[in-house]
Write a protein that holds these residues in place. Structure first.
Motif, PDB file in Angstrom:
ATOM      1  N   ASP A  20       6.843   6.200   3.791  1.00  0.00           N
ATOM      2  CA  ASP A  20       6.160   4.965   3.397  1.00  0.00           C
ATOM      3  C   ASP A  20       7.053   3.760   3.709  1.00  0.00           C
ATOM      4  OD1 ASP A  20       4.154   3.354   2.244  1.00  0.00           O
ATOM      5  OD2 ASP A  20       5.127   3.419   0.277  1.00  0.00           O
ATOM      6  N   HIS A  24       6.143   0.624   6.125  1.00  0.00           N
ATOM      7  CA  HIS A  24       6.270  -0.794   5.756  1.00  0.00           C
ATOM      8  C   HIS A  24       7.014  -1.561   6.838  1.00  0.00           C
ATOM      9  CE1 HIS A  24       6.044   0.546   1.276  1.00  0.00           C
ATOM     10  NE2 HIS A  24       4.850   0.443   1.822  1.00  0.00           N
ATOM     11  N   HIS A  89      -1.808   1.027   6.586  1.00  0.00           N
ATOM     12  CA  HIS A  89      -2.008   0.916   5.142  1.00  0.00           C
ATOM     13  C   HIS A  89      -3.492   0.829   4.779  1.00  0.00           C
ATOM     14  CE1 HIS A  89       2.261   0.751   4.376  1.00  0.00           C
ATOM     15  NE2 HIS A  89       1.970   0.873   3.085  1.00  0.00           N
ATOM     16  N   HIS A 103       0.386   8.377  -1.177  1.00  0.00           N
ATOM     17  CA  HIS A 103       0.332   7.183  -0.330  1.00  0.00           C
ATOM     18  C   HIS A 103       1.229   7.292   0.919  1.00  0.00           C
ATOM     19  CE1 HIS A 103       0.249   2.966   0.786  1.00  0.00           C
ATOM     20  NE2 HIS A 103       1.563   2.935   0.710  1.00  0.00           N
ATOM     21  N   ASN A 107       0.162   7.554   4.924  1.00  0.00           N
ATOM     22  CA  ASN A 107       0.696   6.639   5.937  1.00  0.00           C
ATOM     23  C   ASN A 107       1.361   7.399   7.078  1.00  0.00           C
ATOM     24  OD1 ASN A 107       0.256   3.836   5.385  1.00  0.00           O
ATOM     25  ND2 ASN A 107       1.567   4.037   3.587  1.00  0.00           N
TER      26      ASN A 107
HETATM   27 FE   LIG Z   1       3.099   1.589   1.453  1.00  0.00          FE
END
Ligand SMILES: [Fe+2]
Length: 211
Positions: A20, A24, A89, A103, A107
């Protein structure tokens, strides 16, 4: 920012949250907001993830490795606080909400195909590929898939034990919701709802996006 706090993090959470953080950084770097600070932090984060995630996954009590991943997470967070995210996302939010896929795991499954899709509109992935000794967006997508495999994150949503019937029942709603997600407006390539659905389908089956 104390890496020691993470030494008891379970292996799957280490993998999901580390990927994750990578998502980002990658999304912030290529977003349609230009920000030199975000770019520097994103690049630093990408290097730290590639240099430390697998080792942290395999050596959970090594505080230096945990610290490096904690720092990678912070740097990625700083980057996307300035430059926002993108459709990885937007897509992951739906699979998390509809099917309970973690999550970071969601991703990690969508990111390589999102890179392939976005690379038709952005040449910035090669900057990130060069950080890990590679050249092209496809090289970078491939290296993310290889890292994902090494930390035992599935390559498709089918492998997350989501039934095809249930997926097909929800995919059109997920595509529309992903299109409407605020992150979509910062993506370097403007997708259609139909393209969102096609990316979802490829990520369900574990095939490569080529459009
Ligand atoms: Fe995230």
């Amino acid at each position: 920012m104390d890496g020691e706090l993470c030494t008891t993090l379970p292996a799957n959470v280490t993998a999901n949250s580390g990927l994750d953080a990578l998502t980002h950084s990658v999304e912030a770097y290529v977003s349609n907001i230009d920000d030199n600070y975000a770019d520097a932090f994103a690049k630093g984060s990408v290097s730290l993830v590639f240099n430390n995630l697998e080792n942290a996954y395999n050596n959970p009590e090594n505080v230096d490795l945990r610290q490096n991943m904690h720092d990678a997470s912070f740097l990625g967070g700083y980057a996307f606080a300035n430059s926002w995210l993108g459709i990885a996302h937007s897509l992951a939010h739906q699979v998390g909400g509809m099917f309970g896929v973690a999550h970071g795991r969601a991703n990690a499954i969508v990111l390589p195909n999102v890179i392939r899709f976005n690379s038709k509109s952005s040449d910035r992935y090669s900057d990130l590929a060069k950080l890990i000794g590679k050249e092209t967006a496809e090289d970078f997508a491939f290296e993310i898939e290889a890292l994902r495999d090494r930390v035992n994150v599935p390559a498709s949503f089918k492998e997350c034990n989501i039934s095809e019937q249930e997926w097909n029942d929800k995919v059109k709603v997920m595509a529309q919701n992903a299109f409407d997600d605020v992150c979509t407006s910062f993506n370097p390539r403007v997708p259609t709802v139909e393209e969102m659905e096609k990316i979802f389908t490829a990520c369900y089956n574990g095939t490569k996006v080529s459009f």
